[in-house]
Write a protein that holds these residues in place. Structure first.
Motif, PDB file in Angstrom:
ATOM      1  N   THR A 206       0.829  -1.211   0.000  1.00 54.62           N
ATOM      2  CA  THR A 206       0.000   0.000   0.000  1.00 54.62           C
ATOM      3  C   THR A 206       0.862   1.261   0.000  1.00 54.62           C
ATOM      4  N   SER A 207       2.061   1.176   0.583  1.00 53.72           N
ATOM      5  CA  SER A 207       2.944   2.345   0.576  1.00 53.72           C
ATOM      6  C   SER A 207       3.436   2.670  -0.829  1.00 53.72           C
ATOM      7  N   LEU A 208       3.348   1.700  -1.739  1.00 55.23           N
ATOM      8  CA  LEU A 208       3.755   1.897  -3.128  1.00 55.23           C
ATOM      9  C   LEU A 208       2.620   2.366  -4.023  1.00 55.23           C
ATOM     10  N   TYR A 209       1.407   2.324  -3.511  1.00 53.98           N
ATOM     11  CA  TYR A 209       0.240   2.491  -4.381  1.00 53.98           C
ATOM     12  C   TYR A 209       0.252   3.821  -5.128  1.00 53.98           C
ATOM     13  N   ASP A 210       0.512   4.911  -4.429  1.00 50.59           N
ATOM     14  CA  ASP A 210       0.480   6.222  -5.079  1.00 50.59           C
ATOM     15  C   ASP A 210       1.626   6.420  -6.059  1.00 50.59           C
ATOM     16  N   VAL A 211       2.778   5.800  -5.769  1.00 52.08           N
ATOM     17  CA  VAL A 211       3.906   5.901  -6.688  1.00 52.08           C
ATOM     18  C   VAL A 211       3.583   5.192  -8.000  1.00 52.08           C
ATOM     19  N   LEU A 212       2.899   4.050  -7.893  1.00 52.88           N
ATOM     20  CA  LEU A 212       2.556   3.270  -9.085  1.00 52.88           C
ATOM     21  C   LEU A 212       1.290   3.768  -9.768  1.00 52.88           C
ATOM     22  N   ASN A 213       0.469   4.515  -9.038  1.00 55.78           N
ATOM     23  CA  ASN A 213      -0.806   4.988  -9.587  1.00 55.78           C
ATOM     24  C   ASN A 213      -0.965   6.492  -9.331  1.00 55.78           C
ATOM     25  N   PRO A 214      -0.126   7.311  -9.953  1.00 52.70           N
ATOM     26  CA  PRO A 214      -0.215   8.757  -9.723  1.00 52.70           C
ATOM     27  C   PRO A 214      -1.443   9.360 -10.406  1.00 52.70           C
ATOM     28  N   ALA A 215      -1.716  10.611 -10.093  1.00 50.55           N
ATOM     29  CA  ALA A 215      -2.811  11.323 -10.757  1.00 50.55           C
ATOM     30  C   ALA A 215      -2.558  11.381 -12.252  1.00 50.55           C
ATOM     31  N   GLY A 216      -3.630  11.267 -13.035  1.00 50.12           N
ATOM     32  CA  GLY A 216      -3.498  11.274 -14.491  1.00 50.12           C
ATOM     33  C   GLY A 216      -4.727  11.877 -15.140  1.00 50.12           C
ATOM     34  N   VAL A 217      -4.953  11.516 -16.405  1.00 51.21           N
ATOM     35  CA  VAL A 217      -6.085  12.086 -17.140  1.00 51.21           C
ATOM     36  C   VAL A 217      -7.414  11.651 -16.539  1.00 51.21           C
ATOM     37  N   ASP A 218      -7.449  10.469 -15.931  1.00 54.27           N
ATOM     38  CA  ASP A 218      -8.680  10.040 -15.278  1.00 54.27           C
ATOM     39  C   ASP A 218      -8.986  10.924 -14.067  1.00 54.27           C
ATOM     40  N   THR A 219      -7.938  11.307 -13.325  1.00 56.14           N
ATOM     41  CA  THR A 219      -8.126  12.220 -12.191  1.00 56.14           C
ATOM     42  C   THR A 219      -8.700  13.551 -12.659  1.00 56.14           C
ATOM     43  N   ASP A 220      -8.142  14.086 -13.731  1.00 59.57           N
ATOM     44  CA  ASP A 220      -8.638  15.353 -14.276  1.00 59.57           C
ATOM     45  C   ASP A 220     -10.105  15.238 -14.686  1.00 59.57           C
ATOM     46  N   PHE A 221     -10.465  14.102 -15.291  1.00 57.49           N
ATOM     47  CA  PHE A 221     -11.857  13.888 -15.699  1.00 57.49           C
ATOM     48  C   PHE A 221     -12.790  13.948 -14.494  1.00 57.49           C
ATOM     49  N   TYR A 222     -12.453  13.209 -13.442  1.00 60.94           N
ATOM     50  CA  TYR A 222     -13.346  13.166 -12.275  1.00 60.94           C
ATOM     51  C   TYR A 222     -13.412  14.523 -11.564  1.00 60.94           C
TER      52      TYR A 222
END
Length: 246
Positions: free
Chosen positions: A15-31
């Motif tokens: 879980t400590s790796l989750y944000d590093v592997l799943n950063p904000a992207g175009v999906d974040t901008d959409f939501y």
């Protein structure tokens, strides 16, 4: 009944790796483009709360709901986390005693619910929490795009640098593909550990027609379909099935 959690959502190293592997992207901008000013928002399956806290920074009233204590531990500590009401609960059966203008399920959370019965419970729980005119927005990978064909070591292997763990390498391996779901393992190799950590997962792949039938059965009268994060309409070859339901 508490849902069984994949290791990527329960193991504190993963879980400590989750944000590093799943950063904000175009999906974040959409939501983030979805809410009207000063909205009430429920993020179902909020995980580490990256999007949830960003909603709160936009002066919305936000609740983040997730069944994984290890993920919520990160969410509560992140910048802006104190502005969110974090709830540990199962999306199939929750009661918050309030309703929302917008409910989201992001990061393909919809696909972790394998049976139609479980999906119906999730959608019914959400429907109870929507204000009149409120919207549910979520995403699911389009099975016709066959994304799992790229979940192989050859295509999925990547390396990242973590501030505490150092160099980390990850990859996927497919275990089983059925007409309705895909099972796979995710491997995480950390430089100072002799063996990789392994998380086994299974995801449902539903067609647009199957999702539409489930929404209709759960009382969603209005359904809009997008095929990618640029808001293009859904087509057979679209990578995503993005749903806006009311």
């Amino acid at each position: 009944m508490t849902p069984k959690l994949d290791a990527i959502y329960a193991d504190h190293v993963l879980t400590s790796l989750y944000d590093v592997l799943n950063p904000a992207g175009v999906d974040t901008d959409f939501y983030l483009s979805l809410p009207n000013p000063n909205s009430t928002i429920l993020d179902v399956g909020c995980g580490t709360g990256l999007l949830t806290a960003a909603f709160a920074a936009g002066e919305h009233s936000v609740v983040g709901l997730d069944p994984a204590p290890a993920m919520l531990e990160i969410a509560r500590k992140r910048q802006g986390g104190r502005e969110v009401a974090w709830i540990e609960a199962d999306a199939r059966d929750f009661e918050l005693g309030r309703s929302f203008d917008l409910v989201v399920m992001t990061g393909h959370v919809f696909q972790v619910f394998l049976s139609h019965a479980d999906v119906s419970k999730v959608l019914s729980s959400i429907r109870r929490h929507l204000k009149p005119g409120g919207r549910l927005v979520f995403d699911s990978r389009n099975p016709l795009a066959r994304a799992w064909e790229r979940w192989t070591p050859e295509y999925s292997r990547r390396a990242v640098d973590h501030p505490v763990l150092g160099r980390v390498e990850t990859w996927h391996e497919i275990e089983n593909v059925t007409p309705t779901s895909v099972s796979f393992s995710s491997f995480t190799s950390i430089s100072d550990r002799p063996n990789p950590l392994v998380s086994r997962s299974e995801l449902a792949f539903r067609t647009q027609a199957e999702i539409e039938a489930l929404l209709k059965d759960c009382g969603f009268a209005s359904r809009q379909w997008l095929g990618s994060w640029d808001c293009s309409p859904f087509e057979a070859g679209s990578p995503e099935i993005i749903v806006i339901a009311a």
